[in-house]
Design a protein around this motif. Structure first.
Motif, PDB file in Angstrom:
ATOM      1  N   LEU A  57       0.843  -1.199   0.000  1.00 37.14           N
ATOM      2  CA  LEU A  57       0.000   0.000   0.000  1.00 37.14           C
ATOM      3  C   LEU A  57       0.881   1.253   0.000  1.00 37.14           C
ATOM      4  O   LEU A  57       1.913   1.268   0.653  1.00 37.14           O
ATOM      5  CB  LEU A  57      -0.815   0.038   1.287  1.00 37.14           C
ATOM      6  CG  LEU A  57      -2.272  -0.349   1.232  1.00 37.14           C
ATOM      7  CD1 LEU A  57      -2.840  -0.349   2.644  1.00 37.14           C
ATOM      8  CD2 LEU A  57      -3.042   0.622   0.375  1.00 37.14           C
ATOM      9  N   THR A  68       4.272   0.472   1.844  1.00 37.25           N
ATOM     10  CA  THR A  68       4.224  -0.358   3.054  1.00 37.25           C
ATOM     11  C   THR A  68       4.340  -1.811   2.608  1.00 37.25           C
ATOM     12  O   THR A  68       3.487  -2.294   1.868  1.00 37.25           O
ATOM     13  CB  THR A  68       2.870  -0.192   3.764  1.00 37.25           C
ATOM     14  OG1 THR A  68       2.538   1.190   3.774  1.00 37.25           O
ATOM     15  CG2 THR A  68       2.904  -0.726   5.163  1.00 37.25           C
ATOM     16  N   PRO A  70       3.768  -5.554   2.219  1.00 37.81           N
ATOM     17  CA  PRO A  70       2.638  -6.380   2.651  1.00 37.81           C
ATOM     18  C   PRO A  70       3.040  -7.437   3.670  1.00 37.81           C
ATOM     19  O   PRO A  70       2.191  -7.968   4.359  1.00 37.81           O
ATOM     20  CB  PRO A  70       2.154  -7.047   1.360  1.00 37.81           C
ATOM     21  CG  PRO A  70       3.213  -6.837   0.352  1.00 37.81           C
ATOM     22  CD  PRO A  70       4.074  -5.688   0.799  1.00 37.81           C
ATOM     23  N   LEU A  71       4.329  -7.721   3.810  1.00 37.83           N
ATOM     24  CA  LEU A  71       4.689  -8.797   4.730  1.00 37.83           C
ATOM     25  C   LEU A  71       4.672  -8.350   6.179  1.00 37.83           C
ATOM     26  O   LEU A  71       3.838  -8.781   6.953  1.00 37.83           O
ATOM     27  CB  LEU A  71       6.043  -9.402   4.359  1.00 37.83           C
ATOM     28  CG  LEU A  71       5.938 -10.433   3.231  1.00 37.83           C
ATOM     29  CD1 LEU A  71       7.324 -10.859   2.775  1.00 37.83           C
ATOM     30  CD2 LEU A  71       5.120 -11.648   3.646  1.00 37.83           C
ATOM     31  N   TYR A  72       5.603  -7.457   6.561  1.00 45.98           N
ATOM     32  CA  TYR A  72       5.630  -7.059   7.959  1.00 45.98           C
ATOM     33  C   TYR A  72       5.465  -5.554   8.129  1.00 45.98           C
ATOM     34  O   TYR A  72       5.858  -4.983   9.136  1.00 45.98           O
ATOM     35  CB  TYR A  72       6.901  -7.576   8.643  1.00 45.98           C
ATOM     36  CG  TYR A  72       7.038  -9.068   8.482  1.00 45.98           C
ATOM     37  CD1 TYR A  72       6.120  -9.934   9.083  1.00 45.98           C
ATOM     38  CD2 TYR A  72       8.032  -9.615   7.700  1.00 45.98           C
ATOM     39  CE1 TYR A  72       6.205 -11.301   8.899  1.00 45.98           C
ATOM     40  CE2 TYR A  72       8.131 -10.991   7.520  1.00 45.98           C
ATOM     41  CZ  TYR A  72       7.206 -11.831   8.121  1.00 45.98           C
ATOM     42  OH  TYR A  72       7.283 -13.191   7.945  1.00 45.98           O
ATOM     43  N   LYS A  73       4.897  -4.903   7.088  1.00 50.56           N
ATOM     44  CA  LYS A  73       4.533  -3.486   7.178  1.00 50.56           C
ATOM     45  C   LYS A  73       5.716  -2.542   7.365  1.00 50.56           C
ATOM     46  O   LYS A  73       5.569  -1.490   7.976  1.00 50.56           O
ATOM     47  CB  LYS A  73       3.522  -3.242   8.332  1.00 50.56           C
ATOM     48  CG  LYS A  73       2.336  -4.189   8.323  1.00 50.56           C
ATOM     49  CD  LYS A  73       1.353  -3.856   7.253  1.00 50.56           C
ATOM     50  CE  LYS A  73       0.178  -4.829   7.290  1.00 50.56           C
ATOM     51  NZ  LYS A  73      -0.434  -5.085   6.020  1.00 50.56           N
ATOM     52  N   HIS A  75       8.045   0.379   6.098  1.00 48.59           N
ATOM     53  CA  HIS A  75       7.819   1.442   5.126  1.00 48.59           C
ATOM     54  C   HIS A  75       9.117   1.778   4.407  1.00 48.59           C
ATOM     55  O   HIS A  75      10.126   2.027   5.067  1.00 48.59           O
ATOM     56  CB  HIS A  75       7.315   2.711   5.831  1.00 48.59           C
ATOM     57  CG  HIS A  75       5.964   2.562   6.452  1.00 48.59           C
ATOM     58  ND1 HIS A  75       5.787   2.101   7.728  1.00 48.59           N
ATOM     59  CD2 HIS A  75       4.728   2.787   5.956  1.00 48.59           C
ATOM     60  CE1 HIS A  75       4.491   2.069   8.010  1.00 48.59           C
ATOM     61  NE2 HIS A  75       3.824   2.468   6.936  1.00 48.59           N
TER      62      HIS A  75
END
Ligand code: SRM
Ligand SMILES: Cc1cc2nc3c(=O)[nH]c(=O)nc-3n(C[C@H](O)[C@H](O)[C@H](O)COP(=O)(O)OP(=O)(O)OC[C@H]3O[C@@H](n4cnc5c(N)ncnc54)[C@H](O)[C@@H]3O)c2cc1C
Ligand code: SF4
Ligand code: FES
Lengths: 107, 849
Positions: A57, A68, A70-73, A75
């Motif tokens: 995202l 971001t 998708p795995l562990y957010k 950035h």
């Protein structure tokens, strides 16, 4: 610079990313409609250890625009490639442009 | 000046506090600090000892580390007991032969559990409850036991009984006194407490003296009681009080109280002024303090006195006694006791409120002139504890009708005595001795949320009993400073989720950009985008992959599958109620085989297929949709599964068709997007094989109709669901569920499950019942109508995606070539694939090239 066309601009839905294979490298390309701008960084998430960043995202944090993971957010700043949570992690950044309706990358 | 040698015997919570206080002082470099502990580890949180059973990890309880002590230059002797004290040449010796001189000695030796002198008290599997080692031994013995008995029904005994229950054993409490917690609660409170504890399945034996413990017939022990009865049990835990650990002081001739305890003065000095005693071993004014907060105060006084003597600051430190009020949750039951709970003071009078149906008991004790609060007992609901305690401690004048303090506030009437009435000196957190004034200062200095306020002041990070009050002080200080309590969704939207939800509904907003333009700033982030995406979907139930919504979705929602650690996806087709035909099962098997997918039965009564790459998702789903499957929304914040049991169709006990109802419910609510995931279950009788009481929505069949439970969950913090209506016919049941779900969808915070939503709801379960069952807000029809509208818009997202060739273009690892991600590699394990590890990958790739 050696520009490689990868897809039509409309192939990237606004505010999402896609992944392209350019000279053997996986490049994540993002399109942000508010500023009609493209960004390109490496697709590999060094924290999550998989080729997934194009599927993250887009998130604005303060002044910076990030993807971001998708795995562990984690950035990653789309301009510098630096990870906000762990400054020792950095993904490569690439030049990208729109040219006659096509998205082109220099990797 | 040469360094002073400070020796601390005992590294319990109080000894540690003392060390921390010295380290925090400006004179810290003037002291050489040495500490001994009989236990094999550095200080841990004894107050939360019982939590050891939930995570079995001693490290979680640790309050510091050896490395930390060492980095501060503190010498620590672990597993070493001080056995000799020579006060004339000022030295100590240990059981390992260490000999050490001191300038000042601090005795922080705590206490030991009292084991009543009953014949057989030393039999196998008889334990006490004080250290991590005790708990390890109990947990080990529990593995081969069925029944556990606790001797002692005081505060600690009940905590031990809870542990016995949590270990999965049948629990009994044997108490000598006529009621439980006889020190803290009065007769009325004790009676209710007993009833509540018995309701939890714990056997309570009051007024029972144990004569001896002998070999049992069916179980390891038989406890023989004075009244001729007996109880068979496998484990016995003694929790019959504590005794100060004063052995060392006694041997060396320090003054000891008649019934034990090292006598101290107001500066915590013993009869030898170079020796201090603090914590549970100390006797002040003929009193022992068996709680941690007074111990902390002694640590502060003793260290302050030492530093003062050293640096001549002229500050005065003295211990002036401590309040023994307590509030705790025992087996989920709130119990609190304040001051003179038994009303023993001359002329005192009390007000009592008892609500038998809801099992609540409250009593306040007031002074002869009705002006001051001197004691209180609360059982079943202790929400007034903070306020009452403050009234008692600060001697605040009571309002003219003191009974209002404990009567239920019917129309939200305020007693008019909020935190604002408290003086700045009021102690809000007794564990960390934090006053209202200190909290206010911290707020003014920038600690404007609960997290930073806790970190800054320490308040609410001990027993937690004060957290509600700390929150109230925070809010009141914030508004005094003209600040609002920040409940914004994120930096892009200055609204709560609830407010945004209303804006979307009222202004009929259909896209994120529209909402952003009207009410937000910037581009959005991973907090507001999925949250708004979910709210839009709850309202309009648009196809989530429409161009205007796609950028809002988490990757799982974009690709309608769950991403796994290696970037591949899992596929979870819906199997309503867990019922599946053989043909469909065969299809699943065939698809899994064709695409080489790892196959597993999930905990939600369906089948998960793992290891699908992006480009494989559409062909896999094409096969599945053809065979009649729909998406299972395993990726979404939405309705997951409705678990069922077989029910009356097959089961000899079933009283209604639970499987049928489960399938109907799942088909009704599938596709509903919500703040967090939703799980349902339907059981066909009270045996509850579908575990409905652990779900957001649980339904159980009875002879007379369906019973509805709501707001349960498993997961990280399990919560049992609450019963909100009974004996419903199917139509009323569905109507109530419609209302419940829509009300939750409208008002919950993002990522807030129904359990947390209810726990945070003002008015709690009763209020929810009013809204849903009695329709007190008169929104029932509206909620039902909204639900109907949303459900009508349902379409299987995979079926829709397969129809849209443009959308399918996204399901390709690269936009510019059909090649696949060469980094994805599998190896075989137990006849199926699994992701290769990093090492395995480098070998596989090396082999290939
Ligand atoms: C597959 C499954 C485990 C299994 O092999 O059995 C599973 C797998 C995952 N669970 Fe679960 N949960 C599964 C049943 C459960 C259950 C049991 C149940 O539903 O009966 C629970 C406890 C019950 C409950 O939710 O109240 C459960 C509690 C969680 C939680 C904690 C929720 C909580 O409120 O504490 C998470 C984390 C979350 O949602 O934030 C989670 C999250 C996850 C995630 C989504 C984690 C992730 O992001 O990767 C996993 C997705 C795996 C995948 O790709 O499919 N899973 N998970 C189960 C799928 C059931 C299904 O058919 O849909
Ligand atoms: C299960 C349980 C729940 C509790 N719940 C609460 C609660 O909710 N609220 C509350 O306020 N209090 C509670 N308490 C009480 C609280 O834990 C004690 O008040 C607190 O730990 C006392 O601290 P202390 O340092 O005085 O003693 P301790 O923590 O007992 O520490 C003394 C240490 O000194 C060591 N020692 C003793 N003699 C020697 C020696 N000669 N040489 C070397 N070492 C020695 C001991 O081994 C021990 O490690 C609870 C206690 C238990 C067991
Ligand atoms: S329990 Fe944890 S590891 Fe197991 S499936 Fe659920 S989330 Fe994954
Ligand atoms: S009173 Fe125990 S944490 Fe504040």
């Amino acid at each position: 610079m050696n520009w490689t066309p990868v897809c039509a601009l409309e192939d990237i839905a606004p505010n999402t990313g896609v992944c392209a294979l350019v000279e053997g490298k996986q490049v994540a390309i993002f399109r942000i409609d508010k500023e009609e701008r493209l960004y390109a960084i490496g697709n590999y998430d060094p924290a999550g250890k998989a080729n997934v960043l194009s599927r993250g995202l887009i998130a604005q944090l303060g002044g910076s625009v990030n993807v971001t993971s998708p795995l562990y957010k984690h950035h990653y700043d789309l301009d510098s490639g630096v990870c906000q949570e762990d400054q020792t992690l950095k993904v490569p950044t690439y030049n990208v442009r729109q040219h006659g309706g096509m998205v082109e990358v220099a990797a | 000046m040469s360094k002073q040698k400070i020796v601390i015997v005992g590294n319990g919570m109080v000894g540690h506090k003392y060390i921390e206080a010295l380290l925090a002082s400006e004179q810290r470099n003037q002291f050489e600090i040495v500490t001994f502990s009989e236990e094999p580890r550095v200080v841990y949180d004894r107050v939360h000892l019982t939590e050891f059973f939930s995570n079995s990890d001693a490290a979680d309880l640790a309050m510091t580390t050896l490395e930390y002590y060492e980095s501060k230059g503190i010498q620590v002797y672990l597993g070493e007991k001080v056995i000799g004290l020579n006060t004339s040449d000022k030295s100590v010796t240990t059981d390992k032969g260490t000999e050490l001189a001191y300038d000042k000695l601090i005795l922080a030796t705590g206490s030991y559990p009292f084991v009543p002198p009953i014949e057989g008290n030393d039999r196998k599997n008889c334990f006490v409850y004080r250290t991590i080692e005790d708990l390890e031994a109990i947990a080990k013995a529990a593995k081969s036991s069925r029944i556990g008995a606790v001797v002692g029904g005081g505060l600690l005994g009940l905590e031990a009984a809870k542990a016995v229950v949590d270990l999965g054993l049948e629990a009994h409490v044997v108490e000598f006194a006529p009621r439980l917690m006889s020190v803290q609660v009065d007769e009325g409170g004790g009676k209710l407490l007993r009833k509540k504890i018995e309701n939890l399945g714990v056997g309570v034996h009051c007024s029972t003296a144990t004569n001896r413990i002998v070999k049992g017939k069916k179980h390891l022990h038989r406890m023989e009681f004075a009244d001729g009865e007996h109880l068979e049990t496998d484990i016995i835990i003694f929790s019959a009080g504590i005794r100060p650990q004063d052995e060392l002081a006694r041997q060396s001739g320090l003054e000891i109280g008649e019934r034990g305890g090292i006598v101290i003065n107001n500066q915590c000095q013993t009869s030898d002024p170079d020796i201090y005693a603090i914590g549970e071993c100390a006797l002040w004014n003929n009193r022992i303090f068996g709680l941690v907060a007074p111990g902390y105060q002694m640590a502060k006084v003793a260290s302050g006195h030492l530093i003062e003597q050293h640096a001549n600051t002229g500050e005065l430190f003295s211990f002036t006694g401590a309040d023994m009020s307590t509030k705790l949750k025992l087996m989920g039951i709130d119990v609190a006791s304040i001051g003179d709970a038994q009303g023993t003071m001359q002329g005192s009078q009390c007000y009592t409120y008892s609500d038998e149906p809801n099992q609540i008991y409250k009593k306040i004790v007031v002074s002869e002139d009705h002006k001051k609060l001197i004691g209180a007992v609360l059982v079943g609901d202790a929400s007034e504890y903070g306020q009452l305690l403050q009234l008692a401690l600060n001697g605040i004048d009571l309002p003219s009708n003191p009974e209002n303090l404990i009567l239920p506030a019917n129309d939200g009437a305020d007693t008019g005595l909020g935190v604002d009435a408290l003086p700045d000196s009021a102690q809000i957190c007794s564990c960390y001795d934090v006053s209202k004034g200190q909290l206010a200062d911290a707020v003014a200095a920038g600690s404007i949320d609960l997290g930073s306020l806790k970190a800054e002041t320490g308040a609410a990070s001990g027993c937690g009993g004060c957290s509600a009050l700390v929150g109230q002080v925070l809010n009141s200080e914030l508004s005094k400073l003209g600040m609002e309590v920040n409940t914004d969704l994120c930096e892009h939207f200055p609204y709560t989720r609830h407010e945004l939800f209303d804006l979307i509904r009222v202004e009929k907003i259909r896209t994120f950009n529209e909402l952003l333009e009207r009410h937000g700033t910037g581009y959005g982030c991973e907090i507001c985008k999925p949250a708004v995406g979910s709210m839009l979907a709850s309202h309009w139930n648009d196809y989530v992959l429409k161009d205007e919504h796609i950028g809002l979705q988490d990757t799982n929602d974009i690709f309608l599958a769950n991403m796994q650690k290696d970037g591949t996806y899992s596929v979870v087709p819906r199997i309503p109620g867990g019922e599946i035909t053989p043909d469909k099962l065969i299809t699943l098997g065939e698809v899994a085989k064709e695409f080489n997918l790892y196959t597993k039965i999930t905990g939600g009564q369906r089948v998960d297929l793992f290891g699908a790459q992006l480009h494989e998702l559409p062909p896999i789903w094409e096969r599945l949709v053809d065979a009649g499957f729909e998406t299972g929304h395993a990726y979404g914040k939405s309705v997951r599964t409705v678990k069922s049991c077989v029910g009356s169709t097959w089961c000899r006990y079933g009283v209604d068709d639970s499987a049928g109802l489960a399938i109907e419910l799942e088909n009704r609510y599938k596709g509903l997007r919500s703040p967090h995931k939703l799980k349902f279950a339907v059981s066909g009788c009270t045996r509850e094989c579908a575990e409905a009481q652990s779900k957001d929505v649980g339904v159980i069949a009875t002879e007379k109709g369906w019973n509805l439970y709501v707001c349960g969950n498993g997961g990280m913090k399990p919560r049992h669901a609450d019963l909100i209506a009974t004996e419903l016919d199917k139509k009323s049941l569905i109507r109530l569920i419609d209302r419940f779900l829509m009300y939750y969808v409208r008002t919950a915070d993002r990522l807030q499950r129904t359990s947390v939503w209810l726990d945070n709801m003002e008015g709690g379960l009763d209020y929810l019942k009013q809204v849903l069952v009695k329709d007190s807000l008169e929104i029932g029809d509206e909620l039902e109508a909204e639900m109907t509208k949303v459900l009508e818009a349902y379409e299987c997202e995979w079926a829709a995606t397969l129809k849209d060739k443009k959308k399918l273009k996204r399901f390709q690892h690269f936009i510019n070539t059909r090649e696949v991600d060469s980094d994805i590699q599998f190896v075989k394990e137990r006849d199926q694939i699994r992701p290769a590890t990093v090492e395995e990958k480098s070998q596989l790739i090396a082999k290939a090239s």
